[in-house]
Design an enzyme around this catalytic site. Sequence first.
Site, PDB file in Angstrom:
ATOM      1  N   LYS A  70     -86.580 -19.252 105.136  1.00 19.66           N
ATOM      2  CA  LYS A  70     -87.636 -19.349 106.157  1.00 19.66           C
ATOM      3  C   LYS A  70     -87.052 -19.106 107.550  1.00 19.66           C
ATOM      4  CE  LYS A  70     -90.950 -22.093 103.541  1.00 19.66           C
ATOM      5  NZ  LYS A  70     -91.790 -23.253 103.367  1.00 19.66           N
ATOM      6  N   HIS A 114     -96.256 -11.575  72.103  1.00 14.83           N
ATOM      7  CA  HIS A 114     -96.327 -10.114  72.060  1.00 14.83           C
ATOM      8  C   HIS A 114     -95.092  -9.469  72.678  1.00 14.83           C
ATOM      9  CE1 HIS A 114    -100.467 -10.241  70.565  1.00 14.83           C
ATOM     10  NE2 HIS A 114    -100.501 -11.373  71.253  1.00 14.83           N
ATOM     11  N   GLY A 116     -94.870 -25.170  96.335  1.00 12.03           N
ATOM     12  CA  GLY A 116     -95.372 -26.508  96.045  1.00 12.03           C
ATOM     13  C   GLY A 116     -96.812 -26.713  96.471  1.00 12.03           C
ATOM     14  N   SER A 166     -96.957 -27.754 105.012  1.00 13.82           N
ATOM     15  CA  SER A 166     -96.405 -27.714 106.377  1.00 13.82           C
ATOM     16  C   SER A 166     -97.414 -27.107 107.347  1.00 13.82           C
ATOM     17  CB  SER A 166     -95.134 -26.864 106.395  1.00 13.82           C
ATOM     18  OG  SER A 166     -95.456 -25.520 106.052  1.00 13.82           O
ATOM     19  N   ARG A 179     -93.763 -30.355  97.339  1.00 15.89           N
ATOM     20  CA  ARG A 179     -93.932 -30.663  95.912  1.00 15.89           C
ATOM     21  C   ARG A 179     -94.092 -32.152  95.669  1.00 15.89           C
ATOM     22  NH1 ARG A 179     -88.755 -29.889  97.171  1.00 15.89           N
ATOM     23  NH2 ARG A 179     -87.138 -31.243  96.299  1.00 15.89           N
ATOM     24  N   GLU A 239     -86.477 -27.030  91.735  1.00 12.93           N
ATOM     25  CA  GLU A 239     -86.331 -27.610  93.078  1.00 12.93           C
ATOM     26  C   GLU A 239     -85.740 -29.022  93.075  1.00 12.93           C
ATOM     27  OE1 GLU A 239     -89.328 -26.656  96.182  1.00 12.93           O
ATOM     28  OE2 GLU A 239     -90.466 -25.850  94.509  1.00 12.93           O
TER      29      GLU A 239
END
Length: 357
Positions: free
Chosen positions: A349, A255, A59, A103, A153, A239
């Site tokens: 995380k 392509h 985000g 953050s 986000r 999300e």
Amino acid sequence: MKILDDLKKIKELDKQDMLGIEERFVDQLITAQGIVKSADYKNLKNKSFKGIAILGMGGSGVSGDIIKNLVIDSCEVPVEVIKDYELPAFIREGWLVVAISYSGNTEETLSAIGEAFKRNCEIMCISSGGKLMEIASEKNKCLVKVPGGLQPRGASGYLLFSTLLSLNEIGAISISKSDIDESLELLKQKVLLYKRESGQSDNPAKQLALALEGCMAVVYGVSGFLSAIAYRWKCEINENSKCPSFSSEFPELNHNETVGWENLSEITKKFALIVFKDSSASERIKVRIDTTSELIRKNLGKIIEIPVEGRSKLARALSTMYLGDISSVYLAFLYNTDPTPVDRISVLKTELAKLDK
Ligand code: PA5
């Protein structure tokens, strides 16, 4: 009552008010203008750089994708977006490295900015706090602090505009006031049109969510800023709505991917293809979009054409992004889902943080 017009039900589902955050998107842009006016750019102002590298993940990183594509035909030095732990070898002294992390604690961004310090690059940090802010203050580097307490986000108005306007402020890129004014005006209109009180029958964001319900959304942009916006739509559907979604860009998709819709139509019949229709696209791109749509239409559930509105690239990018952002929140409600939590990102995380102990 139709669910998207049931404001009581929306309030129950949307525990952290992601819809309210979307409805206040323009306020973030206006606040970002003030933040940039009061930031300290003395070490960066009017310097010439060999290139600009924008670091950031998820985000936060998407602001880099959008900015790169907005300035690519006016900025005279390369603009690179880095979404990784490492910096490419060509980023060295003389480059401006801009780290965006809402953050301030994202490990890839912290690792890459650490490398930028070692290489003696010029540094700018955009964050609401965390380690990035600590490092920037310790090392006396340019820090643009945005308000905290949101999902990254949901802070894209702060992050995108603070970064864009900061780069403009130091003279690294050029954004005109008329483009900014046009964008704000257009977005103010869109907020009124898309907000919760605007009923389903008159609200294009609610109608889009309804059209996407039950479908896998594939978003086709066009190389340039609309590709970055297609990617943003995909991420917001991932999300906020908690659905798989994928994006791709013209002309490259012609392509390879165009051929790939031939088999598995029992699955792809449940796909909704979203295509951005920009009247200022070149004739060749317009023909590609129309011909591709006709070639693959029978293999899809539906094709949804999204008109790109606005004069400037900035207004076209922001207004198209905004429709995707807010529709993905309405889509979450259709799935009885709270749009805010992203538990799987938090689990990842936490697992990675264990490696540092
Ligand atoms: O939406 C999210 O929560 C993620 O995509 C984050 O933006 C990403 O993990 C990076 O975190 P941050 O934006 O705090 O640097």
